[in-house]
Enzyme design. Structure first.
Site, PDB file in Angstrom:
ATOM      1  N   CYS A  23     -95.755-101.135 -58.092  1.00 12.66           N
ATOM      2  CA  CYS A  23     -94.911-101.473 -56.953  1.00 12.66           C
ATOM      3  C   CYS A  23     -94.485-100.248 -56.159  1.00 12.66           C
ATOM      4  O   CYS A  23     -94.243-100.322 -54.972  1.00 12.66           O
ATOM      5  CB  CYS A  23     -93.654-102.180 -57.416  1.00 12.66           C
ATOM      6  SG  CYS A  23     -93.903-103.935 -57.519  1.00 12.66           S
ATOM      7  N   SER A  35    -110.476 -83.403 -70.191  1.00 10.99           N
ATOM      8  CA  SER A  35    -109.535 -82.823 -69.237  1.00 10.99           C
ATOM      9  C   SER A  35    -108.681 -81.802 -69.972  1.00 10.99           C
ATOM     10  O   SER A  35    -108.191 -82.074 -71.064  1.00 10.99           O
ATOM     11  CB  SER A  35    -108.659 -83.940 -68.675  1.00 10.99           C
ATOM     12  OG  SER A  35    -107.560 -83.384 -68.004  1.00 10.99           O
ATOM     13  N   THR A  91    -118.348 -70.511 -58.917  1.00  9.34           N
ATOM     14  CA  THR A  91    -117.841 -69.494 -59.838  1.00  9.34           C
ATOM     15  C   THR A  91    -116.787 -70.091 -60.754  1.00  9.34           C
ATOM     16  O   THR A  91    -115.867 -70.764 -60.288  1.00  9.34           O
ATOM     17  CB  THR A  91    -117.221 -68.325 -59.043  1.00  9.34           C
ATOM     18  OG1 THR A  91    -118.234 -67.768 -58.227  1.00  9.34           O
ATOM     19  CG2 THR A  91    -116.637 -67.268 -59.954  1.00  9.34           C
ATOM     20  N   GLN A 102    -108.068 -88.891 -72.510  1.00 12.25           N
ATOM     21  CA  GLN A 102    -106.848 -89.206 -73.272  1.00 12.25           C
ATOM     22  C   GLN A 102    -107.096 -89.152 -74.781  1.00 12.25           C
ATOM     23  O   GLN A 102    -106.176 -89.389 -75.560  1.00 12.25           O
ATOM     24  CB  GLN A 102    -106.364 -90.618 -72.910  1.00 12.25           C
ATOM     25  CG  GLN A 102    -106.029 -90.830 -71.456  1.00 12.25           C
ATOM     26  CD  GLN A 102    -104.696 -90.212 -71.055  1.00 12.25           C
ATOM     27  OE1 GLN A 102    -103.918 -89.765 -71.902  1.00 12.25           O
ATOM     28  NE2 GLN A 102    -104.441 -90.151 -69.767  1.00 12.25           N
ATOM     29  N   ASN A 156    -105.717 -94.840 -70.555  1.00 13.59           N
ATOM     30  CA  ASN A 156    -104.611 -94.023 -70.052  1.00 13.59           C
ATOM     31  C   ASN A 156    -103.316 -94.791 -69.860  1.00 13.59           C
ATOM     32  O   ASN A 156    -102.242 -94.216 -69.857  1.00 13.59           O
ATOM     33  CB  ASN A 156    -105.012 -93.341 -68.737  1.00 13.59           C
ATOM     34  CG  ASN A 156    -105.556 -94.322 -67.728  1.00 13.59           C
ATOM     35  OD1 ASN A 156    -106.495 -95.063 -67.999  1.00 13.59           O
ATOM     36  ND2 ASN A 156    -104.958 -94.358 -66.551  1.00 13.59           N
ATOM     37  N   ALA A 191    -111.426 -84.002 -65.477  1.00 14.25           N
ATOM     38  CA  ALA A 191    -112.107 -85.207 -65.951  1.00 14.25           C
ATOM     39  C   ALA A 191    -112.610 -86.077 -64.800  1.00 14.25           C
ATOM     40  O   ALA A 191    -113.637 -86.746 -64.929  1.00 14.25           O
ATOM     41  CB  ALA A 191    -111.194 -86.012 -66.870  1.00 14.25           C
ATOM     42  N   THR A 192    -111.920 -86.076 -63.680  1.00 12.19           N
ATOM     43  CA  THR A 192    -112.391 -86.868 -62.532  1.00 12.19           C
ATOM     44  C   THR A 192    -113.776 -86.379 -62.101  1.00 12.19           C
ATOM     45  O   THR A 192    -114.695 -87.180 -61.908  1.00 12.19           O
ATOM     46  CB  THR A 192    -111.395 -86.787 -61.354  1.00 12.19           C
ATOM     47  OG1 THR A 192    -110.208 -87.477 -61.724  1.00 12.19           O
ATOM     48  CG2 THR A 192    -111.957 -87.422 -60.096  1.00 12.19           C
ATOM     49  N   HIS A 223    -105.714 -80.431 -68.842  1.00 13.64           N
ATOM     50  CA  HIS A 223    -104.257 -80.560 -68.716  1.00 13.64           C
ATOM     51  C   HIS A 223    -103.671 -81.728 -69.493  1.00 13.64           C
ATOM     52  O   HIS A 223    -102.464 -81.871 -69.591  1.00 13.64           O
ATOM     53  CB  HIS A 223    -103.835 -80.614 -67.237  1.00 13.64           C
ATOM     54  CG  HIS A 223    -104.084 -81.914 -66.548  1.00 13.64           C
ATOM     55  ND1 HIS A 223    -103.097 -82.847 -66.363  1.00 13.64           N
ATOM     56  CD2 HIS A 223    -105.201 -82.427 -65.992  1.00 13.64           C
ATOM     57  CE1 HIS A 223    -103.601 -83.880 -65.708  1.00 13.64           C
ATOM     58  NE2 HIS A 223    -104.876 -83.654 -65.479  1.00 13.64           N
TER      59      HIS A 223
END
Lengths: 408, 127
Positions: A332, A206, A246, A186, A158, A78-79, A208
């Site tokens: 964080c 995507s 390919t 998503q 997401n 997807a990226t 995965h």
């Protein structure tokens, strides 16, 4: 079953990735060795077999979004699909139209791509979202100009799982002659999608995230009315010239099978997940006060919960639930003290944003796992609240906002 | 992120969690950090008439390293004179707990908490 432990925690991070469905893996295996051909080899049976498998997979991917197989371009994920949609459209139409509209809560790969386009003198509008995480259609309409080539709004977020009004956005874009791209990484397999009914011109998928293999995704590119793209990867002209290189038949087959299963089982899966979520939330709310769901509670996929546990810091909480694999709502852990930009965009104040967990469950999550997870969270939150100065103040009726904190 | 065993041990068995009576003249309270930054420490010390810290208690909102840092300093503070307590440095806390660079601010906060508690105690004594 292996004992649940720190090294074998309950997986509750289905928005990050999903395990490959064993049925998907079974279909993939022959394409690694026996049927290893290059699908672009036109001169022999090895190539033809691989090509047939890739084209069959393409049909299955197209089917889940109501598209034609010819409109599907395989990518690495997807990226890449989002990069191709945004850069491809921006650059092809850039001479006449140099404006793109997106929103502040998009995935990093959309926002970062937009930043890069800004460096190339494209104008980008980042729409704010309402406190429930959804964009306001009036803002979208107001942002549109005759220079706007593309609107890119994700279908499902997401982090907070909210579902944007895709059909309404598509209708509005079509009426203005602006292309509509949606990052559906998503959303596919979790909500019904139909590119024609929803007037979607480009759609990223995507593999995965839907129980398929990692390393493959797709971009739907509408042919009627035709959307044209400048490719970002050049070469042998595969994928209608939009994405050279390919293809991996094994990955394509796995992705196709994953789409097929998701399409067939979505209805049942969603209703099972809804029940799991309700049971989980009821347990948490019975034992814990001051917990808040981030993002619209109704307009969201049933397999995501983003919860703020007030007065307990998210990273500290994660350490207390080490037998659960979840994601912290605050960033964080990643060397910065900044909390999530998505939570910030929906107006969650940073003190509360620091107390958030993203809990994602899915196809292989059992009721026992959810019950156990709820108990672990309850125990950890109660323990940490007992040692939280903020909880103590709240119990004494002190408003923590009334205190002048020294930032650091 | 991997925490050191010492951080995990203090997180799982925190020492001296709790509160002392803030209005007590023998008690100094330090409240440092900010909720918006993700860390707040409350450190309290009870000082005997001869100037020795006889009790130290903490409550902390923060990550494992912040909790471990505050737990550790309560152990270190007990039995020390105020002047000795003043000499505790964040680097000692960071070194003992093997804090990674992104967690150094937790040890700094712990040092700030000690200073704030002592200051509060001294203001009370002089008032």
């Amino acid at each position: 079953m292996t004992e649940i432990s720190e090294n074998n925690p309950i997986y509750l991070d289905y928005q990050a990735t999903t395990p490959c469905d064993p049925r998907v893996v079974d279909k993939m295996i022959p394409y690694f060795y026996e049927k290893f051909g290059n699908p672009h080899s036109r001169n022999h049976a090895y190539g033809w077999t691989a090509e047939a498998a890739v084209e069959e997979a393409r049909k299955k991917v197209a089917h889940i979004i109501g598209a034609n197989a010819k409109d599907i371009v395989f990518t690495a994920g997807a990226t890449e699909s989002n990069n191709l949609a945004l850069k491809g459209v921006a650059k092809f139409y850039g001479d006449k139209k140099n404006h793109i509209i997106t929103c502040m809560t998009e995935h990093k790969c959309v926002l970062d791509t937009c930043r890069h386009l800004e460096l190339e003198d494209f104008n980008i509008t980042y729409l704010p979202v309402q406190p429930n995480g959804l964009i306001d259609l009036k803002n979208l309409e107001a942002a549109m100009t005759d220079k706007t080539s593309l609107v890119s709004i994700m279908a499902v977020n997401n982090e907070i799982g909210v579902i944007q009004p895709i059909k309404e956005i598509g209708k509005l874009c079509r009426s203005k002659g602006i292309f509509f791209h949606t990052d559906a990484a998503q959303a596919v397999g979790r909500i019904p999608l139909n590119v024609d009914e929803m007037n979607i011109d480009l759609l990223s998928i995507s593999s995965h995230k839907i129980y398929g293999p990692k390393g493959i995704g797709a971009l739907y590119v509408r042919r009627k009315p035709r959307v044209r793209l400048v490719p970002i990867i050049n070469g042998g002209g595969q994928e209608r010239g939009m994405r050279s290189g390919t293809l991996s038949p094994a990955l394509c087959v796995g992705f196709g099978e994953a789409c097929s299963i998701a399409e067939k089982e979505m209805f049942e899966e969603v209703s099972r997940l809804k029940k799991l979520k309700a049971r989980f939330l009821t347990t948490l709310r019975k034992e814990l006060k001051n917990i808040y769901i981030n993002g619209d509670e109704e307009k969201r996929i049933p397999s995501n919960l983003n919860i703020s546990f007030a007065y307990v810091e998210g990273e500290g909480l994660m350490m207390g639930i080490k037998n659960l694999a979840v994601s912290s709502g605050s960033a964080c852990t990643s060397s910065s003290l900044e909390s999530s930009y998505v939570l910030k965009a929906i107006g969650v104040e940073s003190d509360l944003a620091h107390t958030s967990l993203r809990i994602g469950f899915g196809r292989f999550t059992t009721e026992e796992e959810m019950d156990r997870s709820a108990q672990d969270i309850i125990v950890a939150v109660q323990k940490l609240r007992a040692m939280s100065p903020l909880w103590e103040m709240a119990q004494e009726g002190i408003d923590i906002k009334s205190i002048e904190w020294a930032g650091h | 992120m991997a925490y050191s065993n010492k951080v995990i041990e203090h997180y799982e068995n925190p020492r001296n969690v709790g509160s002392l009576e803030a209005s007590d003249k023998q008690v100094g309270t330090g409240l440092v950090g900010a909720p918006a930054c993700g860390d707040v420490m409350k450190l309290q010390i009870k000082v005997s008439d001869d100037g020795i810290i006889e009790e130290a208690k903490f409550k902390t909102f923060g990550c494992g390293s912040a909790i471990a840092s505050s737990s550790l300093i309560t152990e270190w503070l007990k039995g020390k004179s105020l002047d000795e307590a003043q000499t505790i440095k964040n680097t000692q806390v960071a070194e003992y707990l093997e804090l990674p660079p992104v967690k150094i601010h937790c040890s700094i906060l712990a040092e700030d908490a000690i200073k704030a508690a002592i200051k509060d105690y001294r203001i009370k004594q002089n008032s």
